[in-house]
Motif scaffolding. Structure first.
Motif, short mmCIF file in Angstrom:
data_model
loop_
_atom_site.label_atom_id
_atom_site.label_comp_id
_atom_site.label_asym_id
_atom_site.label_seq_id
_atom_site.Cartn_x
_atom_site.Cartn_y
_atom_site.Cartn_z
N UNK A 1 9.13 10.22 2.85
CA UNK A 1 10.36 9.44 2.91
C UNK A 1 10.72 9.00 4.33
N UNK A 2 10.48 9.87 5.32
CA UNK A 2 10.87 9.55 6.69
C UNK A 2 10.07 8.37 7.23
N UNK A 3 8.73 8.41 7.05
CA UNK A 3 7.90 7.31 7.53
C UNK A 3 8.21 6.02 6.79
N UNK A 4 8.47 6.12 5.49
CA UNK A 4 8.80 4.94 4.70
C UNK A 4 10.09 4.30 5.21
N UNK A 5 11.08 5.14 5.53
CA UNK A 5 12.34 4.60 6.03
C UNK A 5 12.14 3.93 7.39
N UNK A 6 11.35 4.57 8.28
CA UNK A 6 11.11 3.99 9.60
C UNK A 6 10.42 2.65 9.51
N UNK A 7 9.49 2.51 8.54
CA UNK A 7 8.73 1.27 8.42
C UNK A 7 9.39 0.27 7.48
N UNK A 8 10.52 0.65 6.87
CA UNK A 8 11.20 -0.25 5.94
C UNK A 8 10.45 -0.44 4.65
N UNK A 9 9.78 0.59 4.16
CA UNK A 9 8.96 0.51 2.95
C UNK A 9 9.71 1.17 1.80
N UNK A 10 9.72 0.53 0.65
CA UNK A 10 10.36 1.07 -0.54
C UNK A 10 9.34 1.19 -1.66
N UNK A 11 9.71 1.94 -2.71
CA UNK A 11 8.82 2.08 -3.87
C UNK A 11 8.57 0.71 -4.47
N UNK A 12 7.30 0.42 -4.73
CA UNK A 12 6.91 -0.87 -5.27
C UNK A 12 6.35 -1.82 -4.22
N UNK A 13 6.58 -1.51 -2.92
CA UNK A 13 6.03 -2.35 -1.85
C UNK A 13 4.54 -2.11 -1.69
N UNK A 14 3.88 -3.06 -1.06
CA UNK A 14 2.45 -2.94 -0.78
C UNK A 14 2.23 -2.69 0.70
N UNK A 15 1.24 -1.87 1.01
CA UNK A 15 0.84 -1.64 2.39
C UNK A 15 -0.67 -1.77 2.48
N UNK A 16 -1.17 -1.92 3.71
CA UNK A 16 -2.60 -2.06 3.93
C UNK A 16 -3.12 -0.84 4.68
N UNK A 17 -4.22 -0.28 4.21
CA UNK A 17 -4.86 0.85 4.85
C UNK A 17 -6.03 0.34 5.69
N UNK A 18 -6.03 0.68 6.97
CA UNK A 18 -7.08 0.22 7.89
C UNK A 18 -7.95 1.42 8.25
N UNK A 19 -9.22 1.38 7.87
CA UNK A 19 -10.13 2.51 8.09
C UNK A 19 -11.45 2.01 8.65
#
Length: 826
Positions: free
Chosen positions: A142-160
């Motif tokens: 929850x803390x990282x999501x709040x800092x990044x402005x991410x909510x349930x249902x949003x999409x993010x990209x994983x860079x590996x």
């Protein structure tokens, strides 16, 4: 004797207030230190233990026995299978958090990717949304999501590293952030096994950080641990330890805290200083109290009390005062720690902080405080009770005693001072911190033994500067009437001021020394490498950065040639280089090229007509590329390489070093590049200054405890001195000294002691601070002496104000007493 001691405490309770305060503060410091260590351990157990809360046994690489060689130091999935096949093991889980990066919109952050385990292992507890049901879904904290402005249902990209293209996933739920300090700093991402297979390299998929084992019901933990250890004896990772979850947590806590209460050992240095100053205050107080009670003690001797009985009564009195004060100190420490922990728990990043009050903190603090008070009161008690009854019954002015320093003390102090100074000088000249530290301690002890030899003359000399008025003259005389007590009082304050000044001067000199070293290693405050940033920098980029607050100048350095090895050579106008380089001597002249420190020969540049040799101006930097002036570049006739330009920035003078990191962020945002492509000495200096300022704040705060106790000692000594001179002060009033003049006399007397101790402490502390930095950094850089005059002036001002405040209450008490009442007192 107990009855007599209790009666004396009731009778002289007001005069014992300073002893109670001094012991209370000193023991509270000691108790708080022990509580800090226990609370740190408990907090780490709680935070680190979160990772192992569902495991019965934990198998991990035993780094204490790890010898390298063919061992990889990394457990694998094969080790998980080996451990899972041992009888008594219900399930084996390979626990690992793999570092990746996650991008949401324009923000990219560091993250850790962990697998959501299957039965019987519990999945992360969801606070919002649901657990993933598809391989393209993840759970975030929850803390990282709040800092990044991410909510349930949003999409993010994983860079590996396993994928050239980002892997897009959907956030299906949120979970509480981890309290484990090893993972809490990054975004925590949890996904199904197939997602990890798609995003991680084959090596990452095979390696695990530890093996968590869940045992069958009723299994013998010790026996299973032994069998698992035997099954994993041939692991390619190397030696493996198999511990219970609690044992593994304690092992990691010991590793993080040094394994031997390192935090406590560091703080104990400051506790020792506070307790030494406390002891001086107790000695002074009991010396004056017993001198005032000489007639009372003599009367008890005449009616049959033995010398031993009187001595024991005084020590019992001291023991009671010390015991009660120590208990109050423990209570004060517990209240302070409770408040700090409660405040820390309100911050999400420190929610795991736990308060621990171990029994040994209470017992050790109470014993130390009681024994300290007893030891400090022993010599005054022994001295007072040795006086013969008839001698003590004679009229005497205890305040006018003339006491001389013993020859043994003078010789011993001189030897320690000279020996310590020689060792300190040796450590400073050779850059050996351990030697310098030892020499500093020995010499300081010697100076404390000799303190009366220079403290009292200094008070007398400074007293001459207070003026020719009657109150000033009387104050100067009264300040040295009892040499022993005055020297001890001034010494208590001298210790605190010396140590505070030493840390201030040392920190300032260390920062100046590192600034000088950084100026050589980082001639440019901040630079943006166009190649690393992946952008084309131009004149518009220079204008954009130049407009930022805190930027003095910015220039564009373009690649105009390459040397024989292919290293690009940059160029800029001579005036522009002079405006950004911190060291003007590094501006190259005609036919010269400024090069990094690893280039020792002249630089040969291929040109259309052959080659041109440029004279090298060697810097101490490892990151500064070869650079020439535009005039020199025009004479080369070389083909410019296909290499992006670089942007070099110089910060404005006086820019707060702590704001260097903010400036780095602003430059990155203004140019639309990642922060890692912005580097330079200003950033390094900002990081260093933040660390040294933080440590200085903590250390000065700790040493301020000793100064506070010393100021209490000054107030106590003056207060008792006023009581002891009641008849004398009343006689002065009868002879025409006004009440205001009496208060002025006492204020000047107190300020004299405070100013003298502060000035001597500032001189000694400054010398120790500079020599300490030379001992610590002498082999790394040339020491640049920098005295923090404003801070030292503040220390002196605080000492003057504190000494004046210490005289207010005794002065008012003395002025309120009428001359007739004072002359009639005994």
């Amino acid at each position: 004797m107990l009855t007599l001691a209790l009666a004396n405490i009731r009778t002289y309770a007001r005069r014992l207030i300073a002893v109670v305060l001094a012991v209370l503060i000193g023991t509270a410091f000691l108790a708080a230190t022990l509580m800090v260590n226990a609370s740190t351990t408990a907090s780490l157990e709680r935070s680190i233990g979160e990772s192992y809360q569902d495991a019965d046994l934990v198998a991990a690489v035993d780094w204490d026995r790890f010898a390298g060689g063919d061992s990889t130091g990394a457990l694998t999935r094969n080790d998980v299978r080996q451990a899972g096949g041992v009888p008594g093991v219900q399930s084996a889980l390979g626990y690992d958090v793999d570092p990746i990066r996650a991008s949401a919109g324009e923000k990219t952050v560091a993250a850790g990717l962990a697998e959501i385990p299957g039965e019987p292992w519990p999945a992360p507890e969801i606070t919002e949304g649901d657990l993933p049901t598809r391989n393209t879904q993840v759970v975030l904290d929850t803390e990282s999501a709040a800092d990044a402005g991410i909510a349930v249902g949003d999409s993010i990209e994983l860079l590996t590293e396993a994928n050239a293209d980002p892997v897009t996933v959907t956030v299906s739920g949120l979970t509480e952030p981890s309290m484990n300090p090893m993972t809490a700093a990054n975004m925590q991402i949890y996904g199904l096994p197939k997602l990890l297979e798609a995003t991680l390299t084959a090596e990452q998929q095979q390696q695990v950080g530890a093996v968590h084992l869940m045992l069958d019901a009723g299994a013998d933990t010790a026996a299973v641990a032994s069998d698992v250890s035997a099954a994993m004896a041939d692991s390619d990772a190397g030696p493996v330890s198999v511990k219970t979850a609690d044992e593994q947590v304690m092992a990691e806590v010991n590793q993080m805290t040094g394994g031997n209460q390192a935090i406590t050992l560091v703080l104990m240095v400051f506790v020792l200083v506070a307790l030494v100053v406390t002891g001086l205050v107790v000695v002074n107080t009991f010396s004056v109290l017993l001198a005032q009670r000489i007639r009372e003690l003599a009367l008890l001797r005449t009616i049959g009390a033995s010398r031993g009985q009187l001595n024991r009564s005084v020590l019992v009195e001291a023991a009671i005062v010390g015991f009660v004060s120590s208990l109050l100190g423990v209570g004060a420490a517990a209240l302070i720690m409770s408040g700090l922990v409660a405040y820390a728990q309100t911050m999400p990043e420190a929610s795991f902080v736990t308060l621990a009050i171990p029994l040994e903190a209470v017992v050790v603090t109470t014993v130390v405080g009681t024994l300290l008070t007893l030891a400090a009161a022993w010599w005054p008690a022994r001295k007072a009770t040795r006086v013969a009854p008839l001698e003590a019954m004679r009229p005497a002015d205890a305040a006018s005693e003339s006491q001389r320093l013993g020859r043994v003390r003078i010789v011993f102090g001189a030897v320690l001072t000279l020996l310590g100074a020689a060792v300190l000088g040796l450590g400073a000249s050779q850059g050996q911190l351990v030697i310098g530290f030892a020499g500093g301690i020995v010499s300081f002890i010697g100076l404390l033994l000799l303190a009366p030899l220079f403290v009292l003359p200094a008070i007398t000399w400074i007293g001459r500067l207070t003026g020719r008025t009657v109150p000033a003259k009387l104050a100067a005389l009264n300040a040295v009437r009892n040499p022993s007590r005055t020297a001890a009082t001034a010494t208590a304050l001298l210790i605190g001021v010396t140590l505070v000044t030493m840390m201030m001067t040392g920190a300032q000199t260390a920062k100046a020394t590192f600034d000088s070293r950084l100026a050589g290693e980082f001639p440019i405050d901040t630079s943006v490498d166009g190649s690393m940033a992946g952008v084309e920098l131009d004149a518009d980029s220079v204008a954009t950065v130049s407009a930022l607050d805190g930027v003095e100048s910015a220039i564009l350095a373009t690649a105009v040639a390459s040397d024989e090895s292919g290293m690009p050579v940059y160029s800029a106008d001579e005036a522009e280089l002079a405006s950004v380089l911190n060291d003007p001597s590094l501006v190259p002249g005609p036919g010269e090229v400024t090069v990094p420190q690893y280039v020792t020969d002249d630089v040969v540049v291929p040109t259309a007509d052959g080659t041109t040799t440029l004279t090298a101006v060697v810097s101490q930097s490892v990151g500064l590329p070869p650079v020439v002036t535009s005039e020199t570049a025009a004479t080369l006739g070389a083909e410019a390489p296909d290499h992006p330009a670089a942007l070099w920035v110089k910060a404005e003078p006086g820019v707060d070093p702590a704001a260097a990191l903010e400036l780095r962020t602003e430059i990155a945002e203004a140019l639309g590049v990642e922060e890692f492509s912005v580097s330079g000495g200003l950033v390094e200096k900002g990081l260093f200054t933040q660390i040294i300022d933080g440590l200085l704040m903590v250390v000065v705060g700790l040493l301020a405890v000793a100064v506070l106790i010393a100021v209490i000692g000054v107030a106590n000594t003056l207060s008792l001195s006023v009581l002891e001179r009641t008849r004398e002060n009343s006689l002065l009033r009868a002879l025409g000294l006004r009440a205001r003049q009496l208060r002025t006399m006492l204020s000047v007397e107190s300020v004299l002691v405070g100013v003298t101790a502060a000035l001597l402490g500032i001189i000694l502390g400054s010398a120790y601070g500079v020599l300490g930095v030379q001992s610590a950094l002498g082999t790394m850089a040339t020491t640049v002496i920098s005295i923090p005059w404003l801070q030292l002036a503040a220390v002196l001002a605080i000492a003057i104000i504190a000494a004046w405040l210490a005289s207010v209450v005794p002065g008012r008490r003395a002025a309120r007493l009428s001359p007739v009442e004072g002359l009639a007192s005994e």
